[in-house]
Design an enzyme around this catalytic site. Structure first.
Site, PDB file in Angstrom:
ATOM      1  N   LYS A 115       6.605  -0.286  11.342  1.00 35.05           N
ATOM      2  CA  LYS A 115       7.045   0.883  10.342  1.00 35.05           C
ATOM      3  C   LYS A 115       6.148   2.010  10.637  1.00 35.05           C
ATOM      4  O   LYS A 115       6.630   3.248  10.842  1.00 35.05           O
ATOM      5  CB  LYS A 115       7.002   0.334   9.011  1.00 35.05           C
TER       6      LYS A 115
ATOM      7  N   GLN B 158       3.567  -3.546   0.951  1.00 33.87           N
ATOM      8  CA  GLN B 158       4.191  -4.587   1.759  1.00 33.87           C
ATOM      9  C   GLN B 158       4.231  -5.898   1.107  1.00 33.87           C
ATOM     10  O   GLN B 158       3.269  -6.285   0.414  1.00 33.87           O
ATOM     11  CB  GLN B 158       3.659  -4.768   3.139  1.00 33.87           C
TER      12      GLN B 158
ATOM     13  N   ASP C 221      10.542   2.602  -0.663  1.00 36.61           N
ATOM     14  CA  ASP C 221      11.245   1.351  -0.540  1.00 36.61           C
ATOM     15  C   ASP C 221      12.280   0.986  -1.886  1.00 36.61           C
ATOM     16  O   ASP C 221      12.748  -0.002  -2.018  1.00 36.61           O
ATOM     17  CB  ASP C 221      10.705   0.085  -0.055  1.00 36.61           C
TER      18      ASP C 221
END
Ligand code: NAP
Length: 295
Positions: free
Chosen positions: A53, A97, A120
């Site tokens: 990413k 994450q 996200d």
């Protein structure tokens, strides 16, 4: 023979668009978007996701910072790190994450991320905005699936869609996004009796269960559109190494499908492109609110 929903090529097109927009906006503003990726511990898969990413963010002209925190960090310490980036005006996107160590409450962490930097769509406020159809970031993987379908000109309106899986990050928001595009949506899960009964009727099947080969040719009708979200590391016994397999039994489904996404090279690259897309939108929104405050 099915046509390929090629996530690599679609993700490349999305990144090209993002790069172009950043190259137009950033010189006027004086700084590019910055995304911060926080990783706790050193799970190999998480390291790989964060690295790719971050590399892709740099490729499109964003600043990218990886923050790696030790495995035994406390929840309070992690929340402090998040809070510091929340208050940094030059940070536009923040991603923690998953998975986190089991003593850290994932929901507390999600809630701590500033909704305006939540690339996200973890924060419950953004999940609510998604459910209500209000503006805001969308969860990266389901948004990536929609981008992939739309890239190939596939319209979801009026179609029967079945999503297999109801996780908060993938299956549930996938159902909401399909519904918002006027599909008629059924969400199946481990408590669903007779899943083939639903998938056989479906015009679109999105499988996100984490079960290799779950969707077989016997479970779909000819002409179906199939999107495989699954990423499973399977030891095929052939060469002693594990291989990435999707949730779709490609060999039996592909001959029947009109469109199918491969694994790898389908939804995976789209998820990353989608995080970057959210980063760009949040940067734009931050610039907009700065100018509003200034006026
Ligand atoms: P998850 O949190 O484990 O959720 C799996 C969901 O599938 C659950 O809702 C579960 O039902 C359901 N399920 C499991 N086995 C089933 C079965 N036999 N029949 C019907 N439903 C079943 O997983 P996730 O985070 O949603 O991820 C799903 C898969 O997508 C994984 O392979 C993951 O690695 C992959 N993934 C890929 C990307 C990408 O970028 N390509 C991104 C995220 C995830 P219950 O709720 O009833 O338990």
């Amino acid at each position: 023979v099915a046509q390929l929903l090629d996530g690599k090529s679609c993700a490349r097109a999305v990144r090209t668009r993002i790069r172009r927009e950043i190259s137009q906006i950033a010189p006027q503003i004086g700084y590019p978007p910055q995304v911060v990726f926080i990783q706790v511990g050193d799970i190999a898969a998480s390291t790989a996701y964060v690295n790719s990413k971050s590399a892709m963010a740099q490729k499109v002209g964003m600043l990218s910072t990886i923050v790696r925190l030790r495995d035994n960090i406390s929840e309070d310490e992690l929340l402090e790190v998040i809070s510091a980036y929340n208050s940094d005006p030059l940070v536009h996107g923040l991603l923690v994450q998953l998975p986190l160590p089991q003593w850290i409450d994932t929901l507390a962490v999600a809630s701590a991320i500033d909704p305006a930097k939540d690339v996200d769509c973890f924060n419950p406020i953004n999940v609510g905005r998604l459910a209500l159809g209000m503006a805001g970031p969308r969860p990266a993987t389901p948004q990536g699936v929609i981008m992939l379908l739309e890239h190939y000109g596939l319209h979801m309106g009026g179609l029967k869609a079945v999503v297999v899986g109801r996780s908060n990050l993938v299956g549930k928001p996938m159902g909401v996004l399909l519904l918002q595009r006027n599909a008629t949506v059924t969400v199946c899960h481990s408590g669903t009796h007779d899943i083939p009964r639903y998938t056989k009727e479906a015009d679109i099947v999105v499988v996100a269960a984490g079960k290799p080969g779950l969707l077989t040719g016997e479970m779909v009708k000819p002409g179906v559109i199939v999107v495989d979200v699954g990423i499973n590391y399977v030891d095929t016994g052939e060469d002693g190494q594990s291989h990435v397999k999707g949730d779709v039994d490609y060999a039996t489904v592909e001959p029947l499908a009109a469109w199918i996404s491969p694994v790898p090279g389908g939804v995976g690259p789209m998820t990353i492109a989608s995080v970057l897309w959210n980063g760009l939108q949040l940067y734009r929104a931050a610039l907009g609110s700065d100018s509003e405050q200034g006026s």
